[in-house]
Design a protein around this motif. Sequence first.
Motif, short mmCIF file in Angstrom:
data_model
loop_
_atom_site.label_atom_id
_atom_site.label_comp_id
_atom_site.label_asym_id
_atom_site.label_seq_id
_atom_site.Cartn_x
_atom_site.Cartn_y
_atom_site.Cartn_z
N SER A 88 0.88 -1.16 0.17
CA SER A 88 0.08 -0.14 0.12
C SER A 88 0.75 1.14 -0.04
O SER A 88 0.73 2.24 -0.74
CB SER A 88 -0.88 -0.04 1.32
OG SER A 88 -2.00 0.97 1.07
N GLN B 29 3.02 6.74 -7.00
CA GLN B 29 1.89 7.54 -7.77
C GLN B 29 2.22 8.93 -7.64
O GLN B 29 1.81 9.76 -8.32
CB GLN B 29 0.53 7.18 -7.21
CG GLN B 29 -0.07 6.02 -7.50
CD GLN B 29 -0.10 5.50 -8.72
OE1 GLN B 29 -0.55 6.33 -9.52
NE2 GLN B 29 0.50 4.51 -9.07
N TYR C 86 2.76 1.69 -3.52
CA TYR C 86 1.83 2.02 -4.34
C TYR C 86 1.70 3.71 -4.28
O TYR C 86 1.72 4.44 -5.14
CB TYR C 86 0.57 1.40 -4.37
CG TYR C 86 -0.48 1.90 -5.37
CD1 TYR C 86 -0.39 1.36 -6.66
CD2 TYR C 86 -1.27 3.22 -5.16
CE1 TYR C 86 -1.32 1.70 -7.65
CE2 TYR C 86 -2.20 3.42 -6.17
CZ TYR C 86 -2.44 2.89 -7.35
OH TYR C 86 -2.93 3.52 -8.40
N PHE C 87 1.52 4.06 -2.92
CA PHE C 87 1.27 5.43 -2.77
C PHE C 87 2.45 6.10 -3.19
O PHE C 87 2.22 7.30 -3.93
CB PHE C 87 0.89 5.59 -1.28
CG PHE C 87 0.68 7.41 -0.78
CD1 PHE C 87 -0.20 7.67 -1.44
CD2 PHE C 87 1.46 7.75 -0.20
CE1 PHE C 87 -0.31 9.31 -1.09
CE2 PHE C 87 1.66 9.02 0.14
CZ PHE C 87 0.54 9.61 -0.20
#
Lengths: 181, 265
Positions: A135, A142, A138-139
């Motif tokens: 998580s 981005q 991914y953050f």
Amino acid sequence: MDFALRNVAFEDTWTVIVALVLSTWFLASILHQFRFKWWRYVTRFDVSNLLPAWSFFAPNPGCHDLHLVYRDWFGESAGQWQQFYINSKLGWRWIWNPSRYPSKGLIDLIQSLFYNIKAFSDHPKSVLLSQSYISLLYFVMQQPQVKGTTHRQFAIVANQSFNKCSSLIVKYLSEKHRAEL
Amino acid sequence: VQNFDLFFAFDLTIRLVVCGVLLGSLEQFSIVRHFSGNGVFSLGTVLPFHKKTPFLGVLEKHFSIILLIQAIISLAVVVIGPFAFGGNILLLLLLGICLLVKWRRQTGGDGAEQMAMIVLVAAAFAVFPNLSANRILIAVAFIAAQGALSYLTAGIAKLISSKWRSGFAIRDILSTYTHGHPLAFSWLQKYPTLSFIGCWSVILFECLFPIMIFGPEWLLIATLVIGLSFHIGCAVFMGLNSFLWSFPGVYPCIVAVVFLLKVPM
């Protein structure tokens, strides 16, 4: 008459069910405060997180700000560390504090990552497959990238923001991950 | 205070707690960008925590509308209360939306949100499918018990913590940007005795809360006034604004139960 009786019977039954559900929930809430190891098998079923944890800021009070920082790699050379900021207006926080959501969201992910690091201390690489690591990764991935970035790496650092004597502590340094533009 | 009946206490608690839910939905609406793109709650960030994802795509598209609906229903419950015509349906709808928003977000919840969920579920049981005095009594007792448990647990957890007993916990918490305040921190750094007194006051207040509410009427009122002041302080200096609605919000139920237990049978 028959309908009225049936209504009373339904009302009584429903009241007994409600009493049983709420008293079971309260007893479960008491047990939940003790954090017994075996209790984890029960909390697995608490998908809506309805069992409350009431030990606010204790036994370990959050005495440090946890910051998520990341840096880009350009081949073998590393770029500057950048911080993900969540600003909040100190003067209005007592009545209007929307930043508490993303701020707490990030802290939850970081705390979960720390928990996994401790839990998988025998197999440190396993942390890379944990929900919180994926998580956070991914953050971080981005966030805007500059041209030429080959890899990205993140870290968790802690300090006491209002304490001028406080130094920055590196709590975790991630692997380098290939950046895909 | 003795005029507090169960229905009034239940009604007041629901309205106060739902004020907090209204605030939360408006706050989340104002930061809805964090639920998409590269935000903390973007679909990709929360996806590892979701086991089943049938509605996530749809939810993603209409999330701001869902937050607005949550705010509108909350406002309606605050205005008309749980006993008005349709109040029970509104409560049930609000509970459903709150669970949905919490499920979508996965992280970022706090104790105030947990207390609000507890109150909403108990309230839904009490007024659905129809209003029932017995079920209101059960719900009020449950909410009051959870309120007392929350203070007792928080107090005991602090009592067993060396950081809290040493008196440095409040000073160090207030040194952070997340839950702190520069002015309050500078006071406590200058006068460490204040931090020590603050830590022990919080420990004693929270541990003794369930006992003090059963004392004489003046002690009950004093306890609740101290509790309210404590939550105002936490809101001003720590930014815990939602706790100001959820926790003092259950005080009416606590008062109603205390007086109910004191009435001779």
